[in-house]
Design a protein around this motif. Structure first.
Motif, short mmCIF file in Angstrom:
data_model
loop_
_atom_site.label_atom_id
_atom_site.label_comp_id
_atom_site.label_asym_id
_atom_site.label_seq_id
_atom_site.Cartn_x
_atom_site.Cartn_y
_atom_site.Cartn_z
N SER A 1 6.93 18.79 10.35
CA SER A 1 5.62 18.75 11.00
C SER A 1 5.39 17.50 11.87
O SER A 1 5.94 16.43 11.60
CB SER A 1 4.55 18.79 9.91
N ASP B 1 -0.40 22.49 8.88
CA ASP B 1 -0.90 21.15 8.53
C ASP B 1 -2.18 20.82 9.30
O ASP B 1 -3.12 20.27 8.72
CB ASP B 1 0.16 20.09 8.80
N ALA C 1 -0.04 11.75 11.88
CA ALA C 1 -1.41 11.94 11.41
C ALA C 1 -2.31 10.81 11.92
O ALA C 1 -3.44 11.06 12.35
CB ALA C 1 -1.44 12.00 9.88
N LYS D 1 4.81 24.82 10.55
CA LYS D 1 4.36 23.74 9.65
C LYS D 1 3.35 22.83 10.33
O LYS D 1 2.37 22.41 9.71
CB LYS D 1 5.58 22.94 9.16
N THR D 2 3.55 22.54 11.61
CA THR D 2 2.58 21.73 12.35
C THR D 2 1.23 22.43 12.42
O THR D 2 0.18 21.81 12.20
CB THR D 2 3.12 21.41 13.76
N GLU E 1 -5.00 22.71 7.68
CA GLU E 1 -5.41 22.13 6.40
C GLU E 1 -6.11 20.79 6.55
O GLU E 1 -6.81 20.35 5.63
CB GLU E 1 -4.20 22.01 5.47
N LEU E 2 -5.95 20.16 7.71
CA LEU E 2 -6.67 18.91 7.99
C LEU E 2 -7.99 19.16 8.71
O LEU E 2 -8.61 18.25 9.23
CB LEU E 2 -5.78 17.98 8.82
N PHE F 1 2.80 16.02 11.49
CA PHE F 1 1.93 15.22 10.63
C PHE F 1 2.68 14.35 9.62
O PHE F 1 2.36 14.33 8.44
CB PHE F 1 0.89 16.12 9.96
N SER F 2 3.62 13.57 10.14
CA SER F 2 4.16 12.45 9.36
C SER F 2 3.02 11.43 9.27
O SER F 2 2.00 11.59 9.95
CB SER F 2 5.35 11.85 10.10
#
Length: 182
Positions: free
Chosen positions: A93, A128, A100, A124-125, A131-132, A95-96
């Motif tokens: 992602s 994520d 993030a 996955k990106t 979910e954020l 969102f490492s």
């Protein structure tokens, strides 16, 4: 003009992920990035970097993308990436922790996501971001899988189930200020 709350995320369009099934998406992405940049929109390129002992190597037995030229952004996008942000990552992602933080600092809430591979890093990106509590938009015709159409279709199925069918768009669905020249 692209809203400052929007970003185009180009996921892992690297030499090591280009195969006959994924190659046709490169000019589509190039056209999208060119116009997005002309509209002064923010663009982030992600670049996956594998490493010795990674989970990918240990569990999947996949040792690719550990060095150049495999890890390089494809030549058709390299010059465009120079005028963008490039984020190196060691996970699927954007969102490492660094990714993030970048999204938070820039105040991006709408992520227009495209790239390779639909069934893994693009998916996955998008999940994520969802979910954020951000708004992911997956650009289906600007995404592909190096594993072929079946893997791309599987990724699209899971994306629809995870974040909603309405979050899957085509280049022609990108807001008018973005796609006028695409």
């Amino acid at each position: 003009m692209i809203p400052s709350s929007s970003v185009l995320v180009v996921v892992d369009v690297q030499n090591g992920f280009i195969r006959p099934p994924s190659a046709p998406v490169v000019p589509v992405i190039a056209g999208l990035v060119e116009h997005w940049q002309q509209e002064s929109g923010a663009v982030v390129f992600t670049r996956y970097l594998n490493y010795p002992g990674s989970p990918f190597e240990r569990m999947i037995h996949w040792e690719k993308l550990q060095e150049s030229p495999e890890t390089d952004i494809v030549p058709d996008l390299a010059a465009l990436a120079e005028h963008s942000i490039t984020l190196d990552k060691r996970i699927y992602s954007l969102f490492s922790p660094e990714g993030a933080q970048l999204v938070k600092e820039r105040g991006w809430t709408d992520l227009y996501i495209c790239g390779i591979a639909t069934e893994s890093c693009v998916l996955k990106t998008a999940v994520d971001a969802f979910e954020l509590n951000l708004t992911p938009w997956v650009i289906a015709d600007a995404s592909a899988s190096h594993a072929g159409q079946e893997a791309h279709d599987a990724g699209m199925l899971v994306i629809r189930r995870f974040i909603g069918a309405g979050q899957i768009i085509r280049v022609s669905d990108v807001p008018l200020s973005v796609n006028a020249a695409v």
